[in-house]
Design a protein around this motif. Structure first.
Motif, mmCIF file in Angstrom:
data_model
loop_
_atom_site.group_PDB
_atom_site.id
_atom_site.type_symbol
_atom_site.label_atom_id
_atom_site.label_comp_id
_atom_site.label_asym_id
_atom_site.label_seq_id
_atom_site.Cartn_x
_atom_site.Cartn_y
_atom_site.Cartn_z
ATOM 1 N N ASP A 21 44.705 52.078 35.148
ATOM 2 C CA ASP A 21 43.729 52.522 34.071
ATOM 3 C C ASP A 21 43.144 51.101 33.524
ATOM 4 O O ASP A 21 41.929 51.088 32.989
ATOM 5 N N ALA A 22 43.898 50.052 33.254
ATOM 6 C CA ALA A 22 43.284 48.912 33.060
ATOM 7 C C ALA A 22 42.300 48.437 33.856
ATOM 8 O O ALA A 22 41.288 47.785 33.483
ATOM 9 N N MET A 23 42.390 48.429 35.227
ATOM 10 C CA MET A 23 41.621 48.045 36.362
ATOM 11 C C MET A 23 40.065 48.822 36.042
ATOM 12 O O MET A 23 39.211 48.347 36.248
ATOM 13 N N LYS A 24 40.218 50.138 35.897
ATOM 14 C CA LYS A 24 39.310 50.956 35.686
ATOM 15 C C LYS A 24 38.579 50.482 34.340
ATOM 16 O O LYS A 24 37.305 50.517 34.294
ATOM 17 N N LEU A 25 39.291 50.249 33.232
ATOM 18 C CA LEU A 25 38.638 50.049 32.049
ATOM 19 C C LEU A 25 37.981 48.612 32.130
ATOM 20 O O LEU A 25 36.834 48.284 31.693
ATOM 21 N N SER A 26 38.653 47.689 32.887
ATOM 22 C CA SER A 26 37.933 46.363 33.161
ATOM 23 C C SER A 26 36.658 46.205 33.832
ATOM 24 O O SER A 26 35.693 45.869 33.646
ATOM 25 N N TRP A 27 36.583 47.156 34.933
ATOM 26 C CA TRP A 27 35.362 47.344 35.734
ATOM 27 C C TRP A 27 34.376 48.100 34.841
ATOM 28 O O TRP A 27 33.268 47.615 34.758
#
Length: 188
Positions: free
Chosen positions: A127-133
């Motif tokens: 989820d952090a990766m998705k939010l970062s993207w």
């Protein structure tokens, strides 16, 4: 996005804290260097140690207090930080293998992953990766240009046989933290 202001603020935040920043960075670099002696060790430690280092620098610039224990907080969330570290490294490696530019785009897109995880104790690595993207949508070039501003310093650190990285790594991390906070909260 004013990259010069992010850098200037990072210098201010680290003023009178360079010794503490150097100590934490030295520990971080030594552990990661030892882990890189075994190829698998580097990939296993990349996520937890990156997460811990972001926490360490954030605490240092916010409170001016050194807390070496924060470097190892990634192991408290081992699965999430391991998954995030592995997936980010895999994506960047594949991107660079395709042609260097996709790797740079992926690195910039996922560049805020550990800052997000350090900021939100309940978010998973994916989820952090998705939010970062999503957060970096429209800001990847800004972040890339910010990182390019350190190119001369990186070359200078190489000329010092790597010793200069003890100063550069906390400076770059604090600058990236300011970039993240500006994106996420509109202030840093």
């Amino acid at each position: 996005m004013d990259n010069v202001l992010f850098m200037r603020k990072a210098k201010e935040q680290l003023t009178n804290n360079w010794t503490n920043a150097l100590l934490g960075t030295l520990i971080y670099i030594l552990i990661m260097s030892a882990a890189s002696a075994t190829y698998v060790g580097e990939y296993i430690l990349a996520g937890p140690m990156s997460f811990g280092y972001v926490l360490f620098i954030a605490c240092l610039v916010d409170t001016k207090v050194i807390n070496i224990n924060l470097l190892f907080k990634g192991f408290d969330r081992f699965v999430e930080t391991l998954v995030a570290g592995l997936l980010v490294n895999l994506a960047i490696t594949v991107g660079i293998a395709l042609l260097i530019v996709p790797g740079i785009i992926l690195a910039c897109g996922f560049g805020m992953t550990f800052f997000i995880m350090a900021d939100d104790a309940n978010i998973s690595g994916i989820d952090a990766m998705k939010l970062s993207w999503n957060m970096m949508n429209g800001h990847k070039m800004d972040f890339f240009c910010l990182q390019l501003r350190f190119l001369g310093w990186i070359l200078l650190c190489i000329l010092t046989c790597g010793v200069g990285f003890l100063w550069l790594v906390p400076y770059m991390t604090a600058t990236s933290l300011n970039f993240y906070r500006q994106l996420r909260y509109g202030t840093y």
